[in-house]
Design a protein around this motif. Structure first.
Motif, PDB file in Angstrom:
ATOM      1  N   GLN A  39       0.825  -1.210   0.000  1.00  0.00           N
ATOM      2  CA  GLN A  39       0.000   0.000   0.000  1.00  0.00           C
ATOM      3  C   GLN A  39       0.858   1.259   0.000  1.00  0.00           C
ATOM      4  N   HIS A  40       1.993   1.197   0.703  1.00  0.00           N
ATOM      5  CA  HIS A  40       2.906   2.338   0.711  1.00  0.00           C
ATOM      6  C   HIS A  40       3.433   2.599  -0.699  1.00  0.00           C
ATOM      7  N   THR A  41       3.831   1.521  -1.385  1.00  0.00           N
ATOM      8  CA  THR A  41       4.326   1.652  -2.752  1.00  0.00           C
ATOM      9  C   THR A  41       3.241   2.211  -3.665  1.00  0.00           C
ATOM     10  N   GLU A  42       2.026   1.743  -3.508  1.00  0.00           N
ATOM     11  CA  GLU A  42       0.912   2.238  -4.326  1.00  0.00           C
ATOM     12  C   GLU A  42       0.707   3.735  -4.111  1.00  0.00           C
ATOM     13  N   ARG A  43       0.795   4.172  -2.858  1.00  0.00           N
ATOM     14  CA  ARG A  43       0.616   5.606  -2.561  1.00  0.00           C
ATOM     15  C   ARG A  43       1.741   6.429  -3.182  1.00  0.00           C
ATOM     16  N   ILE A  44       2.966   5.903  -3.102  1.00  0.00           N
ATOM     17  CA  ILE A  44       4.105   6.618  -3.692  1.00  0.00           C
ATOM     18  C   ILE A  44       3.894   6.789  -5.200  1.00  0.00           C
ATOM     19  N   LEU A  45       3.528   5.713  -5.870  1.00  0.00           N
ATOM     20  CA  LEU A  45       3.322   5.770  -7.320  1.00  0.00           C
ATOM     21  C   LEU A  45       2.199   6.736  -7.683  1.00  0.00           C
ATOM     22  N   LYS A  46       1.164   6.752  -6.877  1.00  0.00           N
ATOM     23  CA  LYS A  46       0.005   7.587  -7.175  1.00  0.00           C
ATOM     24  C   LYS A  46       0.266   9.063  -6.907  1.00  0.00           C
ATOM     25  N   ASN A  47       1.037   9.361  -5.864  1.00  0.00           N
ATOM     26  CA  ASN A  47       1.168  10.744  -5.404  1.00  0.00           C
ATOM     27  C   ASN A  47       2.471  11.431  -5.794  1.00  0.00           C
ATOM     28  N   THR A  48       3.371  10.708  -6.459  1.00  0.00           N
ATOM     29  CA  THR A  48       4.670  11.287  -6.817  1.00  0.00           C
ATOM     30  C   THR A  48       4.659  11.792  -8.252  1.00  0.00           C
ATOM     31  N   ASP A  49       5.191  12.982  -8.436  1.00  0.00           N
ATOM     32  CA  ASP A  49       5.345  13.542  -9.770  1.00  0.00           C
ATOM     33  C   ASP A  49       6.726  13.153 -10.293  1.00  0.00           C
ATOM     34  N   PHE A  50       6.764  12.260 -11.270  1.00  0.00           N
ATOM     35  CA  PHE A  50       8.034  11.790 -11.807  1.00  0.00           C
ATOM     36  C   PHE A  50       8.518  12.635 -12.987  1.00  0.00           C
ATOM     37  N   GLU A  51       7.732  13.606 -13.378  1.00  0.00           N
ATOM     38  CA  GLU A  51       8.144  14.503 -14.452  1.00  0.00           C
ATOM     39  C   GLU A  51       9.343  15.314 -13.981  1.00  0.00           C
ATOM     40  N   ASN A  52      10.356  15.416 -14.832  1.00  0.00           N
ATOM     41  CA  ASN A  52      11.559  16.185 -14.498  1.00  0.00           C
ATOM     42  C   ASN A  52      12.174  15.716 -13.174  1.00  0.00           C
ATOM     43  N   SER A  53      12.511  14.442 -13.127  1.00  0.00           N
ATOM     44  CA  SER A  53      13.067  13.884 -11.893  1.00  0.00           C
ATOM     45  C   SER A  53      14.017  12.740 -12.211  1.00  0.00           C
ATOM     46  N   ILE A  54      14.729  12.319 -11.168  1.00  0.00           N
ATOM     47  CA  ILE A  54      15.613  11.159 -11.268  1.00  0.00           C
ATOM     48  C   ILE A  54      15.328  10.268 -10.072  1.00  0.00           C
ATOM     49  N   LEU A  55      15.329   8.955 -10.311  1.00  0.00           N
ATOM     50  CA  LEU A  55      14.966   7.978  -9.287  1.00  0.00           C
ATOM     51  C   LEU A  55      15.973   6.842  -9.318  1.00  0.00           C
ATOM     52  N   LYS A  56      16.331   6.344  -8.137  1.00  0.00           N
ATOM     53  CA  LYS A  56      17.306   5.260  -8.021  1.00  0.00           C
ATOM     54  C   LYS A  56      16.613   4.005  -7.514  1.00  0.00           C
ATOM     55  N   ILE A  57      16.894   2.877  -8.183  1.00  0.00           N
ATOM     56  CA  ILE A  57      16.326   1.593  -7.787  1.00  0.00           C
ATOM     57  C   ILE A  57      17.453   0.578  -7.603  1.00  0.00           C
ATOM     58  N   PHE A  58      17.475  -0.077  -6.436  1.00  0.00           N
ATOM     59  CA  PHE A  58      18.391  -1.183  -6.185  1.00  0.00           C
ATOM     60  C   PHE A  58      17.661  -2.509  -6.429  1.00  0.00           C
ATOM     61  N   PRO A  59      18.396  -3.569  -6.756  1.00  0.00           N
ATOM     62  CA  PRO A  59      17.755  -4.885  -6.875  1.00  0.00           C
ATOM     63  C   PRO A  59      16.981  -5.284  -5.628  1.00  0.00           C
ATOM     64  N   SER A  60      17.462  -4.887  -4.444  1.00  0.00           N
ATOM     65  CA  SER A  60      16.745  -5.231  -3.209  1.00  0.00           C
ATOM     66  C   SER A  60      15.388  -4.563  -3.149  1.00  0.00           C
ATOM     67  N   HIS A  61      15.261  -3.363  -3.734  1.00  0.00           N
ATOM     68  CA  HIS A  61      13.961  -2.692  -3.765  1.00  0.00           C
ATOM     69  C   HIS A  61      12.963  -3.502  -4.580  1.00  0.00           C
ATOM     70  N   ILE A  62      13.462  -4.097  -5.652  1.00  0.00           N
ATOM     71  CA  ILE A  62      12.609  -4.905  -6.527  1.00  0.00           C
ATOM     72  C   ILE A  62      12.291  -6.239  -5.853  1.00  0.00           C
ATOM     73  N   ARG A  63      13.331  -6.865  -5.310  1.00  0.00           N
ATOM     74  CA  ARG A  63      13.191  -8.206  -4.757  1.00  0.00           C
ATOM     75  C   ARG A  63      12.287  -8.241  -3.533  1.00  0.00           C
ATOM     76  N   HIS A  64      12.336  -7.203  -2.706  1.00  0.00           N
ATOM     77  CA  HIS A  64      11.571  -7.203  -1.461  1.00  0.00           C
ATOM     78  C   HIS A  64      10.208  -6.529  -1.595  1.00  0.00           C
ATOM     79  N   SER A  65       9.933  -5.978  -2.747  1.00  0.00           N
ATOM     80  CA  SER A  65       8.659  -5.284  -2.923  1.00  0.00           C
ATOM     81  C   SER A  65       7.506  -6.280  -2.998  1.00  0.00           C
ATOM     82  N   THR A  66       6.417  -5.965  -2.325  1.00  0.00           N
ATOM     83  CA  THR A  66       5.206  -6.785  -2.408  1.00  0.00           C
ATOM     84  C   THR A  66       4.245  -6.225  -3.454  1.00  0.00           C
ATOM     85  N   TYR A  67       4.694  -5.173  -4.125  1.00  0.00           N
ATOM     86  CA  TYR A  67       3.914  -4.599  -5.218  1.00  0.00           C
ATOM     87  C   TYR A  67       4.440  -5.221  -6.510  1.00  0.00           C
TER      88      TYR A  67
END
Length: 207
Positions: A39-67
């Motif tokens: 649910q936290h991940t869903e809220r982040i995706l819904k409420n974050t403006d990714f326009e004109n931004s940079i985001l960092k993803i580690f494999p652990s973020h992917i592996r441990h995500s329940t989304y």
């Protein structure tokens, strides 16, 4: 512009995303998805403006995500995808070990410390307290082997997104005078089997 940086710990990724954000005058989201709460991940995706931004993803973020659709949803935003690797596998693994050692040491030191009551403990910042005095690390070879195995798995995870990649960059291309240079005294010296990062990356399966 939305830049998605797929990388792993101890690669200089913080330097890279901060520099990109500063040079391109875009927002640095850092590591938004270091959570396993759907649910936290869903809220982040819904409420974050990714326009004109940079985001960092580690494999652990992917592996441990329940989304389940994290990466699919991010790729649907048509980002510029950068994969950042560190070619020196041995140094990357040793650096990760030291980082975990320092984190654990900080947690131990912080027990009993209250910044409002100075005599209840002492806070020592092991990250920056001394760059001249060697940091003594009692090495656990079994743990080091596990960290090396995890680094290999992370590289293989990043390789699954090769078909989405716009560019591949390396830690070694960054200014080397910005690296942490605190001397480390290992006891005993770690044994790490070196691997060819690029070969592992290129030989790993792609989506």
């Amino acid at each position: 512009m939305f830049e998605l940086v797929l990388t792993m710990p101890r690669t200089g990724s913080t330097y890279y995303v901060e520099k990109q954000a500063r040079d391109l005058e875009i927002q640095n989201h850092g590591e938004l998805f270091h959570t396993n709460r759907k649910q936290h991940t869903e809220r982040i995706l819904k409420n974050t403006d990714f326009e004109n931004s940079i985001l960092k993803i580690f494999p652990s973020h992917i592996r441990h995500s329940t989304y389940d659709n994290l990466m699919e949803d991010l790729f649907a935003m048509n980002p510029t995808v950068t994969i950042l690797l560190r070619k020196d596998f041995v140094e990357c693994t040793k650096s990760f070990y030291v980082a975990r050692h320092i984190t654990e040491k900080t947690q131990r030191v912080m027990k009993g410390y209250n910044p409002l009551v100075k005599n209840l403990g002492e806070y020592v910042d092991p990250w920056h307290s001394s760059w001249e005095t060697p940091l003594e690390v009692t090495m656990n070879q079994e743990r080091m082997n596990k960290y090396a195995e995890t680094r290999m798995e992370e590289i293989q995870t990043l390789a699954t997104y090769k078909n989405k990649m716009d560019r591949l960059i390396f830690t070694e291309d960054f200014p080397q005078d910005l690296r942490y240079k605190r001397p480390i005294k290992w006891e005993p010296e770690p044994i790490i089997e070196d691997i060819d990062i690029l070969d592992l990356f290129e030989q790993s399966s792609s989506n």
